[in-house]
Write an enzyme that holds these catalytic residues in place. Structure first.
Site, PDB file in Angstrom:
ATOM      1  N   HIS A 197      -7.396  -2.961  10.529  1.00  0.00           N
ATOM      2  CA  HIS A 197      -7.047  -2.907   8.621  1.00  0.00           C
ATOM      3  C   HIS A 197      -6.058  -3.801   8.342  1.00  0.00           C
ATOM      4  O   HIS A 197      -5.144  -4.056   9.127  1.00  0.00           O
ATOM      5  CB  HIS A 197      -7.231  -1.518   8.285  1.00  0.00           C
ATOM      6  CG  HIS A 197      -5.917  -0.684   8.520  1.00  0.00           C
ATOM      7  ND1 HIS A 197      -5.646   0.750   8.158  1.00  0.00           N
ATOM      8  CD2 HIS A 197      -4.746  -1.066   8.725  1.00  0.00           C
ATOM      9  CE1 HIS A 197      -4.504   0.963   8.406  1.00  0.00           C
ATOM     10  NE2 HIS A 197      -3.905  -0.259   8.801  1.00  0.00           N
TER      11      HIS A 197
ATOM     12  N   GLU B  46      -9.852  -0.676   5.071  1.00  0.00           N
ATOM     13  CA  GLU B  46     -10.410  -0.450   6.106  1.00  0.00           C
ATOM     14  C   GLU B  46     -11.889  -0.993   6.482  1.00  0.00           C
ATOM     15  O   GLU B  46     -12.307  -1.672   5.737  1.00  0.00           O
ATOM     16  CB  GLU B  46     -10.793   1.214   5.923  1.00  0.00           C
ATOM     17  CG  GLU B  46      -9.225   2.229   5.723  1.00  0.00           C
ATOM     18  CD  GLU B  46      -8.377   2.355   6.632  1.00  0.00           C
ATOM     19  OE1 GLU B  46      -8.323   1.536   7.799  1.00  0.00           O
ATOM     20  OE2 GLU B  46      -7.905   3.267   6.634  1.00  0.00           O
TER      21      GLU B  46
ATOM     22  N   ASP C  82       0.679  -1.291  -0.020  1.00  0.00           N
ATOM     23  CA  ASP C  82       0.009  -0.012  -0.135  1.00  0.00           C
ATOM     24  C   ASP C  82       0.901   1.140  -0.075  1.00  0.00           C
ATOM     25  O   ASP C  82       2.091   1.181   0.268  1.00  0.00           O
ATOM     26  CB  ASP C  82      -0.947  -0.055   1.097  1.00  0.00           C
ATOM     27  CG  ASP C  82      -0.288  -0.261   2.436  1.00  0.00           C
ATOM     28  OD1 ASP C  82       1.103  -0.106   2.419  1.00  0.00           O
ATOM     29  OD2 ASP C  82      -0.883  -0.442   3.595  1.00  0.00           O
TER      30      ASP C  82
ATOM     31  N   ASN D 280      -7.435  -0.388  13.864  1.00  0.00           N
ATOM     32  CA  ASN D 280      -8.933  -0.727  13.720  1.00  0.00           C
ATOM     33  C   ASN D 280      -9.093  -1.966  13.016  1.00  0.00           C
ATOM     34  O   ASN D 280     -10.179  -2.334  12.340  1.00  0.00           O
ATOM     35  CB  ASN D 280      -9.456   0.487  12.845  1.00  0.00           C
ATOM     36  CG  ASN D 280      -8.710   0.733  11.387  1.00  0.00           C
ATOM     37  OD1 ASN D 280      -7.609  -0.182  11.240  1.00  0.00           O
ATOM     38  ND2 ASN D 280      -8.951   1.657  10.588  1.00  0.00           N
TER      39      ASN D 280
HETATM   40  P1  PGA Z   1       2.311  -0.691  12.213  1.00  0.00           P
HETATM   41  O1  PGA Z   1       0.987  -0.516  11.155  1.00  0.00           O
HETATM   42  O2  PGA Z   1       2.987  -1.813  11.765  1.00  0.00           O
HETATM   43  O3  PGA Z   1       3.031   0.711  11.899  1.00  0.00           O
HETATM   44  O4  PGA Z   1       1.634  -0.889  13.616  1.00  0.00           O
HETATM   45  C1  PGA Z   1       0.233  -1.744  10.828  1.00  0.00           C
HETATM   46  C2  PGA Z   1      -1.076  -1.217   9.945  1.00  0.00           C
HETATM   47  O5  PGA Z   1      -1.554  -0.152  10.148  1.00  0.00           O
HETATM   48  O6  PGA Z   1      -1.393  -1.919   9.305  1.00  0.00           O
END
Ligand code: PGA
Length: 240
Positions: free
Chosen positions: A138, A143, A67, A136
């Site tokens: 995701h 999302e 992403d 959340n």
């Molecule tokens: P993070 O992000 O590894 O920085 O905690 C995870 C995500 O948002 O998928």
């Protein structure tokens, strides 16, 4: 959903890195996808070390990005591109054609989505994908409420994601959209690893394990996959 718990972040990173090393040993021209974000940084270090020590050969592997924030590029601290190149690709001897990564600065996101979908199709799909989990639930930028039948797509970012984004950029940036592999593409991967570290992920890991499969918590959509490993450290497992 079986959750494998390891002692700490170094053990988590080493375990996930070893799965990639094993996948590449089995299939030297594998298509590999590793999320950006903070969680995989230790995996990147382990893989760079393994490559430098000759314990893995990436010379025929292809990498696809998961992403990117729309509107951000390599020069933007905290963009996925800046993080993944800085911690990983810059330290491997890869040829350009071995990397397909979303251009967050694109003026034509639909064509950018098509380019990434076509790269994945041309490589016969993703062999192994390593995912983090958002606060959340995701997955990539898929999302809560996401459609499950999508390839690459543009996403309106959830409020939680926008709030969390400050930790990458060091300051609030007006990022409202992302571009991401979709659930159809992710679920078509041969094997999936979902990794989480730290107390702050404990609640969403417990919710993901306990909740039914539904796009309300996108990570639950991974549960039916036949080759899913969920690997967390002890603190992320603390509410299980
Ligand atoms: P993070 O992000 O590894 O920085 O905690 C995870 C995500 O948002 O998928």
């Amino acid at each position: 959903m079986n959750v494998e718990t390891v002692e700490n972040y170094p053990a988590l990173s080493a375990t996930v890195a070893q799965s990639i090393i094993d996948a590449v040993a089995r299939k030297p021209d594998a298509l590999v996808c590793i999320a950006g974000g903070d969680t995989p940084l230790g995996v990147f270090s382990e893989l760079v070390r393994a490559s430098q020590n000759g314990n893995v050969d990436f010379s025929r592997v292809a990498f696809v990005g998961l992403d990117e924030w729309l509107g951000l590029g390599k020069a933007d601290k905290g963009s996925c591109r800046e993080m993944v190149w800085g911690h990983f690709f810059n330290h491997l001897n890869l040829r350009d054609e071995q990397i397909c990564f979303f251009d967050g600065l694109t003026k034509d996101p639909a064509t950018e989505c098509q380019r990434v979908d076509e790269y994945i199709a041309a490589h016969g799909g993703i062999d192994i994908i390593v995912l983090g989990i958002g606060m959340n639930g995701h997955i990539g930028f898929n999302e809560p409420g996401v459609a499950t039948n999508t390839g690459c797509h543009v996403v309106d970012l959830d409020d939680v994601t926008q709030a969390v984004s400050v930790k990458y950029f060091g300051k609030p940036l007006p990022v409202k959209q992302g571009i991401s592999l979709g659930l159809k593409t992710i679920l078509a991967a041969q094997s999936i690893i979902l990794m989480a570290s730290g107390e702050k992920k404990a609640a969403i890991i417990a919710k993901t394990r306990n909740a039914p499969v539904s796009s309300a918590i996108p990570a639950t959509l991974l549960k039916p996959h036949p080759h899913l490993r969920v690997i967390v450290d002890r603190t992320a497992a603390s509410q299980l």
